[in-house]
Design a protein around this motif. Structure first.
Motif, mmCIF file in Angstrom:
data_model
loop_
_atom_site.group_PDB
_atom_site.id
_atom_site.type_symbol
_atom_site.label_atom_id
_atom_site.label_comp_id
_atom_site.label_asym_id
_atom_site.label_seq_id
_atom_site.Cartn_x
_atom_site.Cartn_y
_atom_site.Cartn_z
ATOM 1 N N TRP A 677 -0.597 16.278 8.201
ATOM 2 C CA TRP A 677 0.104 14.970 7.562
ATOM 3 C C TRP A 677 1.697 14.882 8.171
ATOM 4 C CZ3 TRP A 677 -1.379 10.516 4.927
ATOM 5 C CH2 TRP A 677 -2.530 10.654 4.668
ATOM 6 N N GLU A 686 6.121 2.218 5.808
ATOM 7 C CA GLU A 686 4.632 1.790 5.640
ATOM 8 C C GLU A 686 4.651 0.533 5.083
ATOM 9 O OE1 GLU A 686 1.247 3.652 6.770
ATOM 10 O OE2 GLU A 686 3.163 4.277 6.887
ATOM 11 N N VAL B 62 -0.453 -10.492 -2.069
ATOM 12 C CA VAL B 62 -1.089 -9.290 -1.438
ATOM 13 C C VAL B 62 -0.156 -8.405 -0.931
ATOM 14 C CG1 VAL B 62 -2.339 -8.691 0.583
ATOM 15 C CG2 VAL B 62 -3.243 -10.986 -0.232
ATOM 16 N N ILE B 63 1.044 -8.643 -0.426
ATOM 17 C CA ILE B 63 2.202 -7.883 -0.060
ATOM 18 C C ILE B 63 2.497 -7.228 -1.158
ATOM 19 C CG2 ILE B 63 4.401 -7.824 0.905
ATOM 20 C CD1 ILE B 63 3.682 -10.121 2.738
ATOM 21 N N MET B 66 0.380 -4.694 -2.186
ATOM 22 C CA MET B 66 0.187 -3.532 -1.461
ATOM 23 C C MET B 66 1.317 -2.626 -1.756
ATOM 24 S SD MET B 66 -2.493 -2.973 0.542
ATOM 25 C CE MET B 66 -1.784 -1.823 1.741
ATOM 26 N N ASP B 67 2.528 -3.018 -2.032
ATOM 27 C CA ASP B 67 3.656 -2.250 -2.233
ATOM 28 C C ASP B 67 3.160 -1.665 -3.652
ATOM 29 O OD1 ASP B 67 4.937 -3.159 -0.203
ATOM 30 O OD2 ASP B 67 6.211 -4.605 -1.300
ATOM 31 N N MET B 70 0.982 1.207 -3.156
ATOM 32 C CA MET B 70 1.708 2.445 -2.393
ATOM 33 C C MET B 70 2.615 3.382 -3.503
ATOM 34 S SD MET B 70 2.247 1.139 1.581
ATOM 35 C CE MET B 70 2.431 -0.495 1.358
ATOM 36 N N GLN B 74 2.462 7.227 -4.337
ATOM 37 C CA GLN B 74 3.563 7.888 -4.117
ATOM 38 C C GLN B 74 3.921 8.752 -5.585
ATOM 39 O OE1 GLN B 74 6.011 7.052 -1.315
ATOM 40 N NE2 GLN B 74 6.321 9.263 -1.598
ATOM 41 N N PHE B 79 -0.483 11.887 -0.433
ATOM 42 C CA PHE B 79 -0.383 11.540 0.972
ATOM 43 C C PHE B 79 -1.048 10.177 1.424
ATOM 44 C CE2 PHE B 79 -0.134 16.136 1.978
ATOM 45 C CZ PHE B 79 1.026 16.159 1.678
ATOM 46 N N TYR B 80 -0.502 9.374 1.894
ATOM 47 C CA TYR B 80 -1.197 7.900 2.415
ATOM 48 C C TYR B 80 -0.577 7.540 3.720
ATOM 49 C CZ TYR B 80 2.679 5.399 0.336
ATOM 50 O OH TYR B 80 4.055 4.850 0.130
ATOM 51 N N LYS B 81 -1.465 6.631 4.278
ATOM 52 C CA LYS B 81 -0.951 5.869 5.468
ATOM 53 C C LYS B 81 -1.962 4.473 5.416
ATOM 54 C CE LYS B 81 -3.108 9.319 8.559
ATOM 55 N NZ LYS B 81 -2.875 10.122 9.667
ATOM 56 N N VAL B 82 -1.165 3.610 6.139
ATOM 57 C CA VAL B 82 -1.924 2.315 6.084
ATOM 58 C C VAL B 82 -2.531 2.024 7.553
ATOM 59 C CG1 VAL B 82 -1.852 -0.177 5.346
ATOM 60 C CG2 VAL B 82 -0.640 1.341 4.133
ATOM 61 N N LEU B 94 -5.478 5.127 3.918
ATOM 62 C CA LEU B 94 -5.719 6.442 4.163
ATOM 63 C C LEU B 94 -5.190 7.532 3.142
ATOM 64 C CD1 LEU B 94 -6.472 6.478 7.850
ATOM 65 C CD2 LEU B 94 -7.849 5.370 6.092
ATOM 66 N N VAL B 95 -5.988 8.336 2.375
ATOM 67 C CA VAL B 95 -5.288 8.789 1.361
ATOM 68 C C VAL B 95 -5.585 10.518 1.550
ATOM 69 C CG1 VAL B 95 -4.981 9.441 -1.261
ATOM 70 C CG2 VAL B 95 -5.306 7.133 -0.402
#
Lengths: 701, 701
Positions: A677, A686, B62-63, B66-67, B70, B74, B79-82, B94-95
């Protein structure tokens, strides 16, 4: 080092060595009752001497047995002294226990309770030697713990003494506390209803097993109000006693009550902190295996019998019980048929004299036979080789119940299903055998009379035999075995001990069976005579008090035991409720005016009525159980609450204990997740990236 | 000081800070699969824009969502990525999870398991940070713990994310491990029988819930051998297919099997260390109360709905289900009656063409309707406001079962109990309505044909729809939503992710229900066609493997979950066994050559046959349960063994900890017992005194 590791789980713990100046030392132990003697061990040996040699032999055995017994007590760390018994050939060993010894047993139980979930409060563990808690022990708890020390195997620090197993040891029993006993009787004789507070006092003196019996008796007494009121209503407004809505009400009442009691006994167990206590499986000392093998659980050498043998014996004891029940059945039927014949048909010589013959049978023959039966099944149950007291208990209870079921209900079934439908067919035979007889109409009335006999006469007789007889016996100067008697002591305490040695042990089975059988009269038969419940309620109001007197005055003090419910008696109640769906349906159909008893289709249609009624029962039961389960169990909540708090305490301590470590592990280079990662660990961008893609989708710009 | 007090309980504990040089450091974490990504969170938002303003509004929501999502991740320390989704209006989060974070969740679970009795080994607690044990975690355990972190409420350190509750969060699912999947399929396709070892591998990859399904399927497959053999036997030696001894055997088999499975699933749970894990009650995130109140157990502010309201809703949902079931019933009956009419009576124009109409109904109309039904009951079950997943699950399962029961058995009941007894009465009407018809004899054969249709045709069709259709769909280049599609990625991993996002979730209900319904064909109906069991066994041998392929290839990877049994499905099986006592009895009586179907007494006598048979069932069940309980449960013994060892450890430590204290307490001047016993503490003379009294009694001198 090692102490570091886990102590953090138990910050609530206090130093386990209380010293002077310790706040918990500002208290005093209660004054010992009965001169600090908790238990009396009765030693009895035969003194008839067939030959001098034999007598010599026997005498040596007894002396040896006594020495062995005393050394056992010594090892277990108990106080004891030996006294002569009132009768020849008896000795009494008086046993006491110091608080120090008690503390040890107490702490063992606490640890075990915590692990078995009987007690989910670990703070109690922190402080196993808190003398204050020792001092607060109820008399029942104290006696229970001392009894544990007396009976537990040596490897658990017990004296491993049990009657009939140790030679010449006839019985072990605790001494009554006359002060509290009298107080109990006085208070109960003054009040109408027994409250939970009263039960707590009872529990503190006699333990949960006895308390549960009275709790059951009390709740049953209260719940009887429903059928009593309905019954009186039917009696007043309806000209016929067989009323279908009353039957339905009784069926529902039976189901609701059993379910309610299940709930109630869980709540009681929680309030008395004995939930799951049945998980303490105590080996029966009487269980002597053929060989000994390493026990799978304890890893110790344990008496062992191969399973197939146990199962075989259990299997074989079924016909054994069957034979006993069959003989009993025969006798009950004979007496009953004789009665029927004499009362209903016979009109020959000595009519009046013969009239009373059957009653004699009922009041003398049958009780004796059922006593024989219960001794027989006791032998059988021992022969079944039960490993734990609990399983012995339930096996014995079932057998006892069968006998009482026969004696109490058989004649009613006979009248309802045999005599009334087919009774008239007998008359021709009587004529042919030219027995002088008078034709009485065979009808429903006969059934009602029989029920009334059981519910009224039966219960009055029962009360007399239970209370009056022992009262009179106690009053009479019993000259019977005065020859056996020796040293007429003056010491009042020894007098008291002798008095209690002479008493019978309290038999809780007979008291339970009485109530369960009565419950059967109400739920299975009261449709025949709606005032049944009323009579029962009156009887029970007295029963509740007479039983209290019986325990205090006419029986030895029962050994306090922890139980979390009334055990197998509940199953018997449920069986009865199921049967009530059969009996009531059949009565309603058979004795309905529109039914032609002599039609060949009647049996079939009766069976159909029963079929439907049984399914109705299953349905009602299902519905009621669903309704109950919808409501949360208070005890369950309490339990969960404590469990949750315990969890939180441990969790907090665990996580507080090493944040540093977690950090280190997190940043650890070894952690391969960090490697894969590493490019994505910074998530600052992000959010913006996501926002862009979203905007793209909407294409607003 | 405080550390002193309790550390002695835990000598086995090891320092909880592993350092370099620590032996337990000589190991390495397994290489992360799927680039260290455990879960994919699918975000889906509508992109149709009624108006710009609305779209703007939506876009901002939506925005913002999403925040929020995330930041939740956190906070939870994940861990994550969009990434962009394959379709427009979708994003993928993705986590991943570090071992450090995992360790924390792991330790929490361990403590909880110990307190709930899922795990009675306190030594495990000693060492909550042993990385070696972390490294040994199975993939399923890892994924389960990460899912816990994702879904647990914030106060328990979780991210508190759940689909349909958090806005725009469509679903959360873990990624397949293609390597192990292929390995699994390869190995199972090679062997005849699935062993416990195979199940363990399965469990390591997919968790206990899936493992239990396959364990059940496997044991059922094996147990089917009994009816298969008996069935073939009957088929060979008997000219009639209705054989009473076969019926009896099947009844007993049904009872024995269900009881055996109960035992088996306890043993499995013990072997997999998930016993009592159902005590972990997890709140349903979807349960949103009306108000919040302090929870009685956790003491936290919890969503709350008054009980009466919940009970009301549960009550009201019953008619809701009834209506749904009724409509389904109507449709099934119509289709079926149409079929009967066309096949059995009709001989008018288009006969051949019309002949196939009903089959269409079966294969199209009914599946669609039952899908609608299951959606309807899903709505109802949500409306019932269940607090825990478990209770939701069992409520939903029951409803699903009803529908499948109707669809699968109704026509058989109709034929057996309505059409065959009364079918001939229809002919005259047809004549009067002058519909051209041919008289076919209405007989038992018709019932058999219908059963054969279900058992053979039905199962083949089922297999095709389950396997072939998805296979073909996967093969076809699906051009349907290509317009929605965007960025055709080249990265193979993202490709894989897209592929799995496009898959359906695995629905375990349909797989269970298929088996339970089949169990019904065997136990309720196979007496009509004894080869039923044979066909089912063949089918299941394939089913076992095709289900494996389905899970690996055609559905998303299921989220690993701990369960300790197959839950409500067992109840359904028991219901079926009970019903089999009814069906078989009725068939045996109705279709016996000596029975005159048109006699007016037939219904009554059939009911009697059923009545008797039901009681036989109850009897058999009672006997079998007694027999089972006579044998000790292996799992039970294991559990007790561990408990005993734990107890011993604690006991030893407690008593070793302070002999001094006990001595002091023993000799303590405060102990009133010592005061009252002080004259009798010396027992040296006791033995001789006793001996004298004994000699007195024997008077030998």
């Amino acid at each position: 080092m090692e102490t570091e590791s886990f102590s953090h789980l138990f910050p609530t713990m206090v130093p386990s060595t209380p010293d002077v100046g310790d706040p918990r030392m500002t208290f005093s132990f209660p004054e010992p009752v009965n001169q600090g003697i908790d238990y009396v061990i009765v030693i009895r040996y035969p003194i008839t001497k067939p030959s001098v040699a034999k007598a010599q032999q026997l005498q040596d055995n007894v002396i040896q047995a006594m020495d062995q017994l005393m050394s056992k007590l010594q090892k277990a760390g108990l106080f004891y002294k030996v006294k002569q018994g009132q009768e020849k050939g008896t000795l009494l060993v008086l046993v006491g226990c110091s608080y120090g010894r008690l503390a040890k047993q107490f702490q063992h139980e606490k640890v075990q309770d915590f692990l078995l979930g009987v007690n989910v409060d670990d703070s109690e563990l922190g402080d196993l030697h808190d003398k204050a808690r020792l001092a607060e022990l109820s008399e029942a708890d104290r006696l229970r713990l001392v009894h544990d020390i007396l009976t537990l195997p040596a490897n658990q620090g017990g004296a491993d003494i049990s009657p009939h197993v140790d030679p010449f040891v006839e019985s072990i029993f605790p001494l009554h506390n006359d002060a509290t006993d009298d107080e109990w009787i006085r208070s109960w004789s003054k009040k109408w209803l027994i409250t939970n507070a009263d039960l707590d006092i009872l529990r503190a003196a006699f333990g949960e097993k006895i308390a549960f019996y009275f709790a059951f008796l009390q709740s049953y007494l209260v719940w009887l109000t429903v059928p009593t009121v309905l019954g009186v209503l039917v009696h007043v407004i309806s000209d016929r006693s067989l009323v279908s809505w009353y039957a339905l009400a009784i069926l529902i009442w039976g189901v609701v009550y059993t379910e309610a009691w299940k709930r109630k006994q869980i709540d009681l167990a929680a309030a008395w902190q004995v939930r799951h206590c049945s998980k303490h499986e105590r080996r029966r000392a009487a269980f002597q295996g053929e060989t000994t093998v390493r026990d799978l659980i304890t890893g110790e050498e344990m008496p062992f019998v191969p399973y197939w043998k146990i199962i075989l014996r259990r299997g074989l004891s079924v016909p054994g019980v069957a034979v006993g029940a069959f003989l009993l059945w025969i006798i009950v039927t004979c007496v009953f048929i004789l009665q029927l014949f004499l009362h209903e048909y016979y009109s020959g010589p000595f009519k009046t004299a013969l009239h009373y013959a059957p009653t004699l049978g009922y009041s003398l023959l049958i009780p004796v036979m059922s006593k024989l039966y219960s001794q027989w099944v006791r032998v059988l149950t021992n022969w079944e080789m039960h490993k734990t007291e609990t399983s012995w208990d339930s096996a014995y209870t079932k057998k006892i119940f069968i006998a009482n079921f026969l004696v109490s209900y058989l004649s009613l079934f006979f009248i309802a299903w045999v005599y009334i439908p087919f009774g008239d067919h007998v008359l021709p035979f009587l004529t042919t055998m030219n027995i002088s007889h008078e034709h009485k109409k065979v009808d429903f009335q006969r059934l009602q009379d029989q029920l009334v006999y059981f519910v009224v006469t039966g219960q009055v007789l029962g009360f007399l035999t239970e209370m009056l007889v022992p009262y009179l016996l106690a009053k009479l100067p019993n000259k019977i075995w005065t020859d056996k008697k020796q040293n007429q002591v003056t010491d009042p305490f020894i007098k008291k001990v002798y008095k209690e040695v002479a008493m019978d042990e309290y038999n809780i089975y007979t008291d339970y069976v009485e109530m369960i059988i009565q419950f059967g009269y109400v739920s299975m038969f009261s449709v025949v005579w709606p005032l049944t419940a009323l009579c029962c309620q009156l009887n029970n109001w007295i029963e509740l008090r007479s039983d209290a007197i019986k325990i205090c005055k006419y029986t030895r003090r029962p050994i306090p035991a922890r139980v979390e419910n009334i055990g197998p008696w509940l199953d018997n109640m449920e069986t009865i409720v199921w049967l009530s769906s059969i009996t009531m349906a059949s009565f309603l159909y058979l004795f309905h005016p529109s039914t032609d008893l002599h039609s060949i289709y009647t049996p079939v249609s009766t069976l159909l009525a029963i079929l439907l009624s049984e399914h109705l029962y299953v349905l009602v039961r299902f519905a009621v159980q669903a309704a109950f389960s919808a409501f949360p169990e208070r005890a369950e909540l309490m339990m969960k609450r404590n469990m949750y708090l315990l969890k939180q305490r441990w969790m907090d301590r665990v996580s507080r204990s090493n944040p540093v470590l977690l950090k280190r592990l997190d940043a650890s280079a070894q952690d391969p997740l960090h490697r894969v990662w590493k490019d994505d660990l910074d998530n600052s961008g992000e959010s913006e990236r996501a926002a862009q893609w979203i905007r793209q989708d909407f294409k607003l710009e």
